[in-house]
Design an enzyme around this catalytic site. Structure first.
Site, mmCIF file in Angstrom:
data_model
loop_
_atom_site.group_PDB
_atom_site.id
_atom_site.type_symbol
_atom_site.label_atom_id
_atom_site.label_comp_id
_atom_site.label_asym_id
_atom_site.label_seq_id
_atom_site.Cartn_x
_atom_site.Cartn_y
_atom_site.Cartn_z
ATOM 1 N N ASP A 1 27.401 37.730 36.606
ATOM 2 C CA ASP A 1 26.983 39.187 37.271
ATOM 3 C C ASP A 1 25.550 39.316 37.314
ATOM 4 O O ASP A 1 24.518 38.972 36.413
ATOM 5 C CB ASP A 1 27.621 40.184 36.460
ATOM 6 C CG ASP A 1 27.305 41.678 36.593
ATOM 7 O OD1 ASP A 1 28.334 42.299 37.852
ATOM 8 O OD2 ASP A 1 26.297 42.377 36.221
ATOM 9 N N ASN B 1 18.800 48.003 44.965
ATOM 10 C CA ASN B 1 19.630 49.211 45.971
ATOM 11 C C ASN B 1 18.764 50.507 45.776
ATOM 12 O O ASN B 1 18.109 50.946 46.807
ATOM 13 C CB ASN B 1 20.912 49.399 45.601
ATOM 14 C CG ASN B 1 21.885 48.432 46.199
ATOM 15 O OD1 ASN B 1 21.579 47.516 47.070
ATOM 16 N ND2 ASN B 1 22.928 48.035 45.422
ATOM 17 N N GLU C 1 28.722 43.026 42.433
ATOM 18 C CA GLU C 1 27.746 41.870 42.489
ATOM 19 C C GLU C 1 27.998 40.869 41.232
ATOM 20 O O GLU C 1 27.253 40.182 40.775
ATOM 21 C CB GLU C 1 26.235 42.461 41.857
ATOM 22 C CG GLU C 1 26.381 43.297 40.467
ATOM 23 C CD GLU C 1 26.693 44.682 40.593
ATOM 24 O OE1 GLU C 1 26.599 45.444 39.693
ATOM 25 O OE2 GLU C 1 27.475 45.266 41.628
#
Length: 208
Positions: free
Chosen positions: A85, A93, A128
């Site tokens: 992860d 973002n 992710e």
């Protein structure tokens, strides 16, 4: 006058012309069938592939993982799974935009695809998170691979619209243990991943 002229005048069918028409219709129907089959195969492939990274999506990964998992279980061969992860991905973002986040995910996908062996099954698990199934691989060997991947990701610089983006990842590693199902193997790796996150991120945790 010829019989052909008489048939035309009486409106009778020409067998040769009818056969030619039927042959053309068969060819046309065959072309349509081929086009339909191509579209069906393309749709099925797209349903199993993550558009952004071109890795298997969750459905595609699970379908491809089933055979090596069953083989390892049946023949008591080593099999390991890595779940990783990206750390603090939301910050990418938020600070640089979703296009930058997509660039990072694509770069991570490329790194994993290049590092994988032909027998490995690699996928984007969702968001992710990424997953690797490693046939003929024991726990220690899988942990070593996870450490190498962690270093590669940590050192990689992703350039996007003038920005240099860096990313780390946390890894959970588990190995097949007896009659454990594939779902339980994934769950074990997920628990190890959670432990890596809780221990400070950017590290590898194994199932003990």
């Amino acid at each position: 006058q010829s019989g052909h002229d008489h048939r035309e005048r009486r409106g009778e069918a020409d067998p040769e012309a009818d056969a030619a028409v039927r042959e053309e219709e068969v060819v046309r129907d065959g072309d349509h069938a081929d086009e339909h089959e191509d579209r069906r195969e393309r749709a099925e492939r797209e349903a199993r592939i993550d558009v952004l990274t071109q890795l298997n999506n969750r459905r595609g990964f699970l379908e491809l993982a089933e055979a090596p998992y069953r083989g390892a279980e049946r023949h008591q061969r080593p099999l390991s799974l890595i779940l990783l992860d990206l750390d603090r991905f939301k910050e990418i973002n938020d600070e640089h935009g979703h296009a930058a986040g997509d660039a990072v995910l694509n770069a991570i996908g490329q790194t994993l695809a290049v590092s994988a062996r032909r027998s490995d099954v690699v996928g984007r698990w969702g968001g992710e998170e990424f997953v690797l199934l490693l046939p003929e691989t024991g726990l220690n060997e899988a942990v070593e691979l996870a450490e190498r991947l962690r270093e590669q990701l940590r050192e990689r610089v992703i350039r996007h619209e003038g920005a240099e983006l860096r990313m780390t990842a946390s890894f959970g590693v588990a190995a097949l243990d007896g009659q454990q199902s594939l779902a339980l193997l994934i769950d074990a790796a997920d628990k190890a991943l959670y432990a890596a996150k809780m221990a400070g991120r950017n590290r590898v945790s194994r199932v003990l």
